[in-house]
Scaffold this motif. Structure first.
Motif, PDB file in Angstrom:
ATOM      1  N   GLU A 141      46.836  29.786  36.944  1.00  0.00           N
ATOM      2  CA  GLU A 141      46.583  31.222  36.788  1.00  0.00           C
ATOM      3  C   GLU A 141      46.442  31.893  38.148  1.00  0.00           C
ATOM      4  N   TYR A 142      45.769  31.226  39.076  1.00  0.00           N
ATOM      5  CA  TYR A 142      45.632  31.774  40.428  1.00  0.00           C
ATOM      6  C   TYR A 142      46.994  31.873  41.110  1.00  0.00           C
ATOM      7  N   ALA A 143      47.822  30.825  40.992  1.00  0.00           N
ATOM      8  CA  ALA A 143      49.149  30.839  41.601  1.00  0.00           C
ATOM      9  C   ALA A 143      50.014  31.950  41.002  1.00  0.00           C
ATOM     10  N   ARG A 144      49.923  32.137  39.682  1.00  0.00           N
ATOM     11  CA  ARG A 144      50.674  33.207  39.028  1.00  0.00           C
ATOM     12  C   ARG A 144      50.258  34.567  39.583  1.00  0.00           C
ATOM     13  N   LEU A 145      48.954  34.727  39.773  1.00  0.00           N
ATOM     14  CA  LEU A 145      48.424  36.016  40.226  1.00  0.00           C
ATOM     15  C   LEU A 145      48.949  36.377  41.618  1.00  0.00           C
ATOM     16  N   ILE A 146      49.064  35.379  42.523  1.00  0.00           N
ATOM     17  CA  ILE A 146      49.504  35.690  43.881  1.00  0.00           C
ATOM     18  C   ILE A 146      51.002  35.466  44.080  1.00  0.00           C
ATOM     19  N   GLY A 147      51.689  34.984  43.006  1.00  0.00           N
ATOM     20  CA  GLY A 147      53.139  34.911  43.031  1.00  0.00           C
ATOM     21  C   GLY A 147      53.731  33.745  43.785  1.00  0.00           C
ATOM     22  N   ALA A 201      42.982  31.702  52.032  1.00  0.00           N
ATOM     23  CA  ALA A 201      42.375  32.674  52.939  1.00  0.00           C
ATOM     24  C   ALA A 201      43.039  34.049  52.824  1.00  0.00           C
ATOM     25  N   ALA A 202      44.349  34.055  52.603  1.00  0.00           N
ATOM     26  CA  ALA A 202      45.073  35.329  52.516  1.00  0.00           C
ATOM     27  C   ALA A 202      44.865  36.037  51.188  1.00  0.00           C
ATOM     28  N   HIS A 203      44.519  35.254  50.135  1.00  0.00           N
ATOM     29  CA  HIS A 203      44.336  35.829  48.793  1.00  0.00           C
ATOM     30  C   HIS A 203      43.006  35.335  48.206  1.00  0.00           C
ATOM     31  N   PRO A 204      41.894  35.786  48.765  1.00  0.00           N
ATOM     32  CA  PRO A 204      40.597  35.283  48.305  1.00  0.00           C
ATOM     33  C   PRO A 204      40.226  35.838  46.934  1.00  0.00           C
ATOM     34  N   LEU A 205      39.440  35.056  46.217  1.00  0.00           N
ATOM     35  CA  LEU A 205      38.813  35.552  45.006  1.00  0.00           C
ATOM     36  C   LEU A 205      37.437  36.093  45.371  1.00  0.00           C
ATOM     37  N   ALA A 206      36.958  37.041  44.591  1.00  0.00           N
ATOM     38  CA  ALA A 206      35.656  37.644  44.881  1.00  0.00           C
ATOM     39  C   ALA A 206      34.937  37.969  43.588  1.00  0.00           C
ATOM     40  N   VAL A 207      33.631  37.891  43.641  1.00  0.00           N
ATOM     41  CA  VAL A 207      32.775  38.294  42.532  1.00  0.00           C
ATOM     42  C   VAL A 207      32.314  39.720  42.793  1.00  0.00           C
TER      43      VAL A 207
END
Length: 279
Positions: free
Chosen positions: A232-238, A250-256
């Motif tokens: 799901e994370y890979a899909r989100l960042i393409g 580092a380039a596509h961090p997740l955040a709360v």
């Protein structure tokens, strides 16, 4: 009142000499430093003790250092505090796994008493706390929760030690040597004005991820949006899952999001079962 210093020398004795030359003056009372884990840490600890004599030093290993010239690597960056403006007390927590709220309350009381003995300013409204923790201990949340409850209204910030992204051994420095599996709590009391703040350059992309299965103690997320977390994370960042690495993390961090603020939760690795382990 505050002096900064840095050294890019490779020999630990030269590092200690460089820092001492830039920081030592008649009113130096405390030194905080951050260093690359590439150094011979026991030798660096001995050299710092030798060149700074009776001045209290605390610090930690890092994954890149911030200097007066900007970001750097494989160096040591330090800050010196004048005892006429700063009353500073610190303690080591050497058993993070056993640290309780009672321990935190007693520790904060000792730190407050030590700072009050210099009669610079009242503790309340004139103090802040800094915590340096072993970045691979997996006990930061429990220790920080206890400390935050004990500090009450005293602003509290800090971070986890690094080791130049090797993910093998992180250390904090206290009382002349480097420690692992430990944390340092520093209470700073001052008559100067200060502000504790946070800043980052993250912009939300508008897509929300919901953690649907996780092991919170192991900092491992198995599912995001009811799908395997890595997929799901890979899909989100393409990108394909196979391309996920620390640079993409580092380039596509997740955040709360808490209220209107975003707090980064850094991904450490993809596991064989397509779960994600977080720092």
């Amino acid at each position: 009142m505050i002096r900064t210093a840095m050294s890019e020398a490779r020999l630990v004795e030269t590092v200690a000499q460089d820092l001492a030359r830039q920081l030592i003056h008649p009113h130096l009372g405390f030194v905080l430093f951050f260093c690359s884990a590439e150094y011979d840490l026991p030798a660096l600890g001995d050299a710092l003790q030798q060149y700074f004599g009776g001045v209290r030093l605390v610090g930690c290993t890092s994954a890149g250092e911030i200097t007066a010239q900007g970001y750097s690597r494989s160096c040591v960056s330090a800050i010196g505090f004048d005892h006429r403006s700063f009353s500073i007390a610190c303690e080591l927590i050497d058993e993070m796994e056993r640290f309780s709220l009672i321990d935190a309350q007693q520790l904060v009381e000792r730190l407050g008493s030590a700072c009050r003995s210099n009669s610079l300013a009242p503790i309340k409204g004139h103090s802040f706390a800094l915590t340096l923790l072993d970045g691979l201990s997996s006990r930061e949340e429990q220790v920080l929760a206890a400390l935050s409850a004990a500090f009450g209204s005293i602003p509290h910030f800090g971070g986890s030690a690094g080791d130049d992204n090797h993910l093998s051994d992180t250390h904090v420095y206290y009382d002349g040597r480097f420690h692992s599996g430990a944390a340092i709590v520093v209470l700073v009391n001052t008559w100067l004005d200060f502000e504790v703040f946070t800043t980052h350059h993250i912009l939300p992309n508008g897509e929300k991820l919901v953690v649907t299965r996780a092991d919170s103690n192991g900092r491992r997320v198995f599912e995001l949006n009811a799908e395997p977390a890595a997929e799901e994370y890979a899909r989100l960042i393409g990108v394909p899952v196979a391309e996920l690495d620390h640079r993409l993390f580092a380039a596509h961090p997740l955040a709360v999001r808490i209220n209107e603020q975003y707090y980064v939760r850094s991904i450490q690795k993809v596991n064989d079962d397509l779960s994600l382990t977080f720092y």
